[in-house]
Write an enzyme that holds these catalytic residues in place. Sequence first.
Site, PDB file in Angstrom:
ATOM      1  N   GLU A  39      -2.185   0.127  13.523  1.00 52.43           N
ATOM      2  CA  GLU A  39      -3.287   0.379  12.969  1.00 52.43           C
ATOM      3  C   GLU A  39      -4.508   0.171  13.811  1.00 52.43           C
ATOM      4  OE1 GLU A  39      -3.715  -1.537   9.166  1.00 52.43           O
ATOM      5  OE2 GLU A  39      -5.091  -0.353   8.384  1.00 52.43           O
ATOM      6  N   GLU A  56       0.971  -1.332   0.049  1.00 52.45           N
ATOM      7  CA  GLU A  56      -0.055   0.073   0.152  1.00 52.45           C
ATOM      8  C   GLU A  56       1.053   1.276   0.005  1.00 52.45           C
ATOM      9  OE1 GLU A  56      -4.167   0.802   1.921  1.00 52.45           O
ATOM     10  OE2 GLU A  56      -3.437  -0.892   2.510  1.00 52.45           O
TER      11      GLU A  56
HETATM   12  C1  BGC Z   1      -5.300   2.371   4.848  1.00 50.35           C
HETATM   13  C2  BGC Z   1      -5.815   3.508   5.732  1.00 50.35           C
HETATM   14  C3  BGC Z   1      -6.699   4.192   4.925  1.00 50.35           C
HETATM   15  C4  BGC Z   1      -7.746   3.181   4.609  1.00 50.35           C
HETATM   16  C5  BGC Z   1      -9.088   3.842   4.054  1.00 50.35           C
HETATM   17  C6  BGC Z   1      -6.412   1.334   4.465  1.00 50.35           C
HETATM   18  O1  BGC Z   1      -5.965   0.415   3.708  1.00 50.35           O
HETATM   19  O2  BGC Z   1      -4.212   1.663   5.336  1.00 50.35           O
HETATM   20  O3  BGC Z   1      -4.929   3.913   6.754  1.00 50.35           O
HETATM   21  O4  BGC Z   1      -7.160   5.342   5.387  1.00 50.35           O
HETATM   22  O5  BGC Z   1      -7.284   2.171   4.030  1.00 50.35           O
HETATM   23  O6  BGC Z   1      -9.994   3.412   4.903  1.00 50.35           O
END
Ligand code: BGC
Length: 889
Positions: free
Chosen positions: A744, A464
């Site tokens: 997270e 990501e």
């Molecule tokens: C990310 C988040 C992001 C989210 C959207 C995820 O995959 O890591 O931090 O804001 O997607 O909701």
Amino acid sequence: MLNVYDLRCEHEREPFGVIAALPRFSWKLSSDRRDVVQKTYRIEVATDPEFHAQVWSSGVVNGSKSHLAAYSGTELAPATRYYFRVQAGDNHGDQSGWSKPSWFETALPVGGWASAFIGMDVPNEKYSSRPIYLRREFTLAEAPQNARVYATALGVYELYLNGKRVGDAQFAPGWTNYRERLAYQTYDVTSLLVKGKNVIGAVVGPGWYKGELTWLGVRGLYGEHAALSTKLVVKDGSQSVFDLASDAGFRAAEGPILFAEIYHGERYDARLENNGWSEAGFDDSGWSQAVIREFDSKRVTPQDGPFVGMQERLPAVKLLTTPRGERVLDFGQNLTGWVEFAVKGKAGDRVVLSHAEILDAKGNFYTENLRSARARIEYILKGTGTETYAPHFTFHGFRFVQVEEYPGELDPSAFTAVVVHSRMAETLSFSCSEPLLNQLHHNILWGWKGNAFDVPTDCPQRDERLGWTGDAQVFIGTATYLTDSITFYRKWLRDLASEQRSDGGIPYVVPDALTGVMVADANVKDSHSSTGWGDAAVVCPWTAYERYADLDLLREQYPSMKAWVEFIRANAEKGLIWNTGFHFGDWVALDAKEGSYFGATPNDLTATAYYAYSARLLASAAGALGMTEDEAIYRKLGDAVAAAFRNEFITPSGRLAARTQTAHVLALVFRLVPEAHRERVTRDLVALLDENGGHLTTGFLGTPFICRALAENGRLDRAYALLLKEDFPSWLYQVKQGATTVWEHWDGMKPDGTMWSTNMNSFNHYAYGAIGEWIYGTIGGLSPDRDAPGFESVVLSPRPGGGLTHARTSYEGPYGPITLEWQRDQDKVHIELSIPPNSRARVVLHEPAAGSVTGSDGLRFADEAGEIAATAGSGSFRVDYRISPTAKG
Ligand code: BGC
């Protein structure tokens, strides 16, 4: 004595590529006196460091401006170095000498990028992850007096001159919206060139331009061909005497880097090294002629943010063998970067490394949360004594490294972790009497270091690493405490504005790697304009303005800010309640249904709350820019949305329609609750906490503000209690689990050792670290004063509580270092503060006992709406007071 120091041009020290027609200068003052205000200043600009060839003198200017004072001389020449110096006088009649000179260099003429983009004829290049090498020999009649290389690439590049690496930027040209903006870098290469034969060379890897991106495995998002574009200029005085632009005269080949992808790692075969490839005399007859690639040169623009660079080196602290028998190096810190190592062996021997953030409950190496990111290094030895290696075009988020193969005995001292991120000066130090809180601060800082990688990213480890707008928005208030982040966000906000849709919508990620490639699933629909994410368009420029007082930046972003608010208006019912579209909402909140990412707070509530917030911030921005009509329009809109919110979501007796913590937090902090009901809403929030054993259940949108909602509404005690909770779920639970960054998920690793689904479980996600802003501003007691942005005035307002006995916060702002330290002994509080010249502080003492200021060091405290406050000029002060016995905290 008055002194002028730390000269900057457009926020930067000694910047290249200054594009502003009227660049702005900043400086700091030091003095041994108190209460120093600059009364006059003088700036001189010249083309030589002795200031013989003067270009501009401001003359003596009356005024206190020492931050972003604009040049107003004749037009500056492009691609030219200018020196500047500053002299100042103050209110005490002290006069400084001239400062040490500093310099800035102007950019190439705008739109004037004329060098070709050159690459290599590689079959099926879209699917190649192998970097290309380019070289060109040239002859100089004389050793140069002054030489520059301007360089950029489609991909990421390393530049060499005569066998030496040029500059120390990593991952240049960085990641911008390449569809409209591609940055070039400027290097002073005078000392690298010689009379006679020289060679310019470069390696270009796929990077963000054409490498694999996103969890969808997209390749070639921006184009299929890697390419380089450079311009070398040798000058004698202002006269160009030699010019070399990249063209088909360059030679191209592949080399020892067999594979390089940001997510997946690097494969390097040292046996294929072309010794001396970027030096004169190398036989490149086996190389092919470079090929020209199309790229619209109008998109090429000077670099406008900080470089990504190698920042720190950490030794391996331990070599462990896991229960599964894996050999694992522990670097003691979850970080972003790579491992450099030394090795000895036979040609063809291999070093194979993989990277992980954590070990699982059994202590085994754990990579499942990287999803498809392979984060793997493979090095094949050439077998010529000690070989050292560090990857070129990949980075990993890791603390642990599994050594899968390594010839000979494994000595941990042969491995060093290199911490890599955007180069920004650290501006904050914070410590207090609670060690776990100090570790949390450490983790917040490392979350930022790990996610400031040219763009503000969500995470550095899995497939990501994108510029998620929501994450950036919630964290900017903390990031701007931690580092001097103005140019980092300025660059990113330019990309955000350039990628804004014509209807004002904002992509989920900037640079936008999702629109057009998104495959909607249950968790992510559409690719733009979620509440709390798109609001980055407003919150980020406003926060940057509050911290750095750059009106030009605010003016530049204003159309984008306004378009976002108008987007919401167009999508809201009657222009007031935003109840349409897809939203991440209070993402990953603990009140979500089992296994879901979506928190329980209804989206229309969250979206309408954020709508009011953004409309009001937009009104403030309009006010700061002197746009009185817009200010009135958006003030009215903000109030109308707030009224609609009350009507829809708060009963006449003050009950909130949604019984979630986040609903209460947002309603309180965004000023959506009628005054008469504040107490009730606060009480209900406390009740919701109590129902949950005093724990939070908030996600991305509620968490940053929860302590503030409590503290601002008379429950400082509960804010402290929440922050200091050590059991699951809490910030300190992570700390006690040994975290060195912020997770997270609250339940990334659960008390029973099991983990949140592998699907999405980063251990280095800064979003929940957004509590830093409250820690530094309230516990530390140091926060920006909205009435005088850029820390021209600072609010110093400590709020001792939670059993803490002291805290010390120091912040390097645009006027210099501000420090606030407090000590508490029962009801006695002693504070020491220091404020830099040419700025001031509003010192606010909360909940003091009546007549309790026992030492004020000359400051005059007066009763201000229940608080005792004084205005302090620059200097150091000591204040003693007693806290009221009824104070909550
Ligand atoms: C990310 C988040 C992001 C989210 C959207 C995820 O995959 O890591 O931090 O804001 O997607 O909701």
